[in-house]
Design a protein around this motif. Structure first.
Motif, PDB file in Angstrom:
ATOM      1  N   LYS A 266      14.009  -6.934  21.173  1.00  0.00           N
ATOM      2  CA  LYS A 266      13.017  -7.932  20.705  1.00  0.00           C
ATOM      3  C   LYS A 266      11.457  -7.517  20.900  1.00  0.00           C
ATOM      4  CE  LYS A 266      13.300 -11.980  22.287  1.00  0.00           C
ATOM      5  NZ  LYS A 266      13.883 -13.378  23.068  1.00  0.00           N
ATOM      6  N   PRO A 267      10.412  -7.962  20.319  1.00  0.00           N
ATOM      7  CA  PRO A 267       9.153  -7.716  20.337  1.00  0.00           C
ATOM      8  C   PRO A 267       8.779  -8.313  21.916  1.00  0.00           C
ATOM      9  CG  PRO A 267       9.494  -8.787  18.521  1.00  0.00           C
ATOM     10  CD  PRO A 267      10.656  -8.920  19.137  1.00  0.00           C
ATOM     11  N   GLY A 268       7.946  -7.566  22.759  1.00  0.00           N
ATOM     12  CA  GLY A 268       7.605  -7.763  23.845  1.00  0.00           C
ATOM     13  C   GLY A 268       8.699  -7.596  24.947  1.00  0.00           C
ATOM     14  N   ASP A 273      14.175  -7.381  32.054  1.00  0.00           N
ATOM     15  CA  ASP A 273      12.629  -7.764  32.558  1.00  0.00           C
ATOM     16  C   ASP A 273      12.507  -9.191  32.022  1.00  0.00           C
ATOM     17  OD1 ASP A 273      11.784  -5.258  33.280  1.00  0.00           O
ATOM     18  OD2 ASP A 273      10.966  -4.558  31.436  1.00  0.00           O
ATOM     19  N   LEU A 274      13.305  -9.570  30.770  1.00  0.00           N
ATOM     20  CA  LEU A 274      13.040 -10.977  30.443  1.00  0.00           C
ATOM     21  C   LEU A 274      13.784 -11.770  31.359  1.00  0.00           C
ATOM     22  CD1 LEU A 274      12.162 -12.932  28.094  1.00  0.00           C
ATOM     23  CD2 LEU A 274      13.968 -12.154  26.598  1.00  0.00           C
ATOM     24  N   LEU A 275      15.069 -11.180  31.594  1.00  0.00           N
ATOM     25  CA  LEU A 275      15.831 -12.166  32.337  1.00  0.00           C
ATOM     26  C   LEU A 275      15.189 -12.665  33.860  1.00  0.00           C
ATOM     27  CD1 LEU A 275      18.950 -13.492  32.523  1.00  0.00           C
ATOM     28  CD2 LEU A 275      19.536 -11.467  33.931  1.00  0.00           C
ATOM     29  N   THR A 276      14.626 -11.612  34.403  1.00  0.00           N
ATOM     30  CA  THR A 276      14.058 -11.803  35.456  1.00  0.00           C
ATOM     31  C   THR A 276      12.694 -12.741  35.532  1.00  0.00           C
ATOM     32  OG1 THR A 276      12.734  -9.567  35.479  1.00  0.00           O
ATOM     33  CG2 THR A 276      14.474  -9.717  36.630  1.00  0.00           C
ATOM     34  N   ASP A 277      11.868 -12.551  34.231  1.00  0.00           N
ATOM     35  CA  ASP A 277      10.860 -13.685  34.065  1.00  0.00           C
ATOM     36  C   ASP A 277      11.403 -14.907  33.843  1.00  0.00           C
ATOM     37  OD1 ASP A 277       9.071 -11.650  33.850  1.00  0.00           O
ATOM     38  OD2 ASP A 277       8.957 -11.357  31.786  1.00  0.00           O
ATOM     39  N   LEU A 278      12.625 -15.285  33.368  1.00  0.00           N
ATOM     40  CA  LEU A 278      13.048 -16.392  33.255  1.00  0.00           C
ATOM     41  C   LEU A 278      13.866 -17.126  34.405  1.00  0.00           C
ATOM     42  CD1 LEU A 278      14.697 -15.959  29.578  1.00  0.00           C
ATOM     43  CD2 LEU A 278      12.465 -17.271  30.130  1.00  0.00           C
ATOM     44  N   ALA A 279      14.096 -16.022  35.339  1.00  0.00           N
ATOM     45  CA  ALA A 279      15.184 -16.564  36.280  1.00  0.00           C
ATOM     46  C   ALA A 279      14.433 -17.708  37.309  1.00  0.00           C
ATOM     47  CB  ALA A 279      15.427 -15.646  37.417  1.00  0.00           C
TER      48      ALA A 279
END
Length: 392
Positions: A266-268, A273-279
């Protein structure tokens, strides 16, 4: 080569975090991702162990006879992915991923067909692979310990399991300073671990939880706070982080929806990386006033036992365990003020006891995993619509 990863049914339990993390590193080190066009591939089928020598001659260099022989045993798939560099054994649970990705064919009967006639998939693949809409499809293939273990499309985002757990746990520990490893489970189909939140964080969460619950809601004995991390390299799976309240009975009560990152580019930010941002959002989920738990505590149910059974049946939960959950609910309500009424939260807590009954009955981790997924679906149902006499 780690021979313990050969069998499709391989699984292991862990009580030590370091041993769990080492297991994940070893499994990932035994795997490589390959890219193939659909028209470059094929599916081959062999009738059984008597033909191991013939199959071995056509198998990709470096794949040991033990791996081929295991694939030809009754518990194996009997199927091989025909690649430009030779045959590669297919794990039984990867067959549907291959057909769905390479051919874009989805059929709810595939599981039954696979068990009855594995050679059926050779015919499907041969007939469809060179059609214009399919022949140039890109396929990412994870070959782990000499067997095709997962298959994804060109949109599939790879999230190495060992790196995912290392980075996610590190992020969670920056939020929860007292985060203790409880247990872990690893198989070639999925991996999960449970962590307990302790110290001051647990006390703050308890107050947050109590503040969002309706007055007089069903108490949870020995209430504690845990986090489950789960992932898989399977195409249609995802990496998830689930906040869970546990009781001293062993019941595990998911709080709201899990944090989920699909295997999809997905873009960005994407993938790990996304999972750790959301964790870090796990903390907020425990005390979110919009949590499903709050809605459950405010929803009155007029036919408690019938509603519980209807919900469990809709979720596809095991009939032999539903009755025990219904009895648990009846026992709780018998001890309450008759004018109190019953809420959906009362029912949900009893449904969450199902994994306790499953463990006592000797269900496998895979079975309990399926039960937990079914229970999680119930949180998103229209509960009042199932507040009616038992469906027959």
């Amino acid at each position: 080569m780690k021979h313990r990863f050969i069998k499709d049914s391989y699984e292991a339990d862990f009580s030590n975090e370091q041993e769990f993390m080492e297991e994940l590193k070893e499994m990932e080190s035994e795997g490589t991702w390959e890219s193939h066009k659909t028209h470059e591939l094929g599916v081959d089928y062999s009738l059984g162990p008597l033909f191991v020598d013939e199959v071995q001659r056509r198998t990709r260099f470096g794949i040991e006879e033990e791996i081929v022989r295991d694939t030809l045993e009754p518990a194996g798939s009997g199927l091989f992915l025909d690649t430009p560099t030779g045959l590669v054994p297919l794990r039984s649970f990867a067959v549907r991923q291959l057909i769905g990705t390479a051919l874009a064919i989805y059929d709810e009967k595939q599981n039954e067909d696979e068990k009855r006639d594995p050679g059926f998939f050779k015919d499907i693949f041969t007939a469809a692979k060179d059609h214009d809409a399919r022949k140039n499809r890109d396929n990412q293939v994870w070959v782990c310990n000499g067997k095709v273990t997962a298959v994804g499309s060109n949109e599939y985002c790879i999230m190495p399991i060992d790196q995912l757990f290392e980075q996610t746990v590190a992020t969670l520990r920056s939020t929860f300073h007292d985060l203790a490893f409880m247990d872990g489970f690893n198989s070639l189909e999925y991996t999960r671990a449970n962590y307990a939140i302790g110290g001051n964080d647990a006390e703050v969460l308890r107050k947050k939880y109590e503040s969002v619950m309706k007055q007089g809601s069903r108490p949870i004995p020995g209430m504690a706070f845990t986090v489950k991390i789960q992932t898989s390299n399977a195409k249609n799976s995802a990496a998830t982080i689930t906040p869970i309240i546990t009781s001293s009975t062993g019941a595990r009560i998911p709080i709201g929806s899990c944090i989920r990152v699909d295997h999809k580019h997905k873009p960005g930010r994407e993938g790990i990386d996304l999972l750790t941002d959301l964790a870090s959002g796990v903390y907020a989920k425990f005390g979110d006033v919009n949590t499903k738990i709050t809605a459950m505590s405010e929803t009155v149910i007029n036919r408690p036992r019938d509603c519980l059974i209807n919900l469990c049946k809709k979720a596809g939960l095991r009939n032999k365990l539903i009755g025990e959950c219904a009895d648990n609910l009846s026992l709780f309500l018998d001890g309450c003020d008759p004018n109190r009424g019953c809420t959906m939260f009362d029912i949900y807590v009893s449904i969450c006891e199902m994994t306790v009954y499953a463990e006592a009955a000797g269900f496998s981790d895979r079975d309990i995993h399926e039960i937990e997924e079914g229970i999680a679906r119930i949180a998103n149902y229209r509960w009042k619509e199932l507040d009616k006499p038992i469906d027959t």
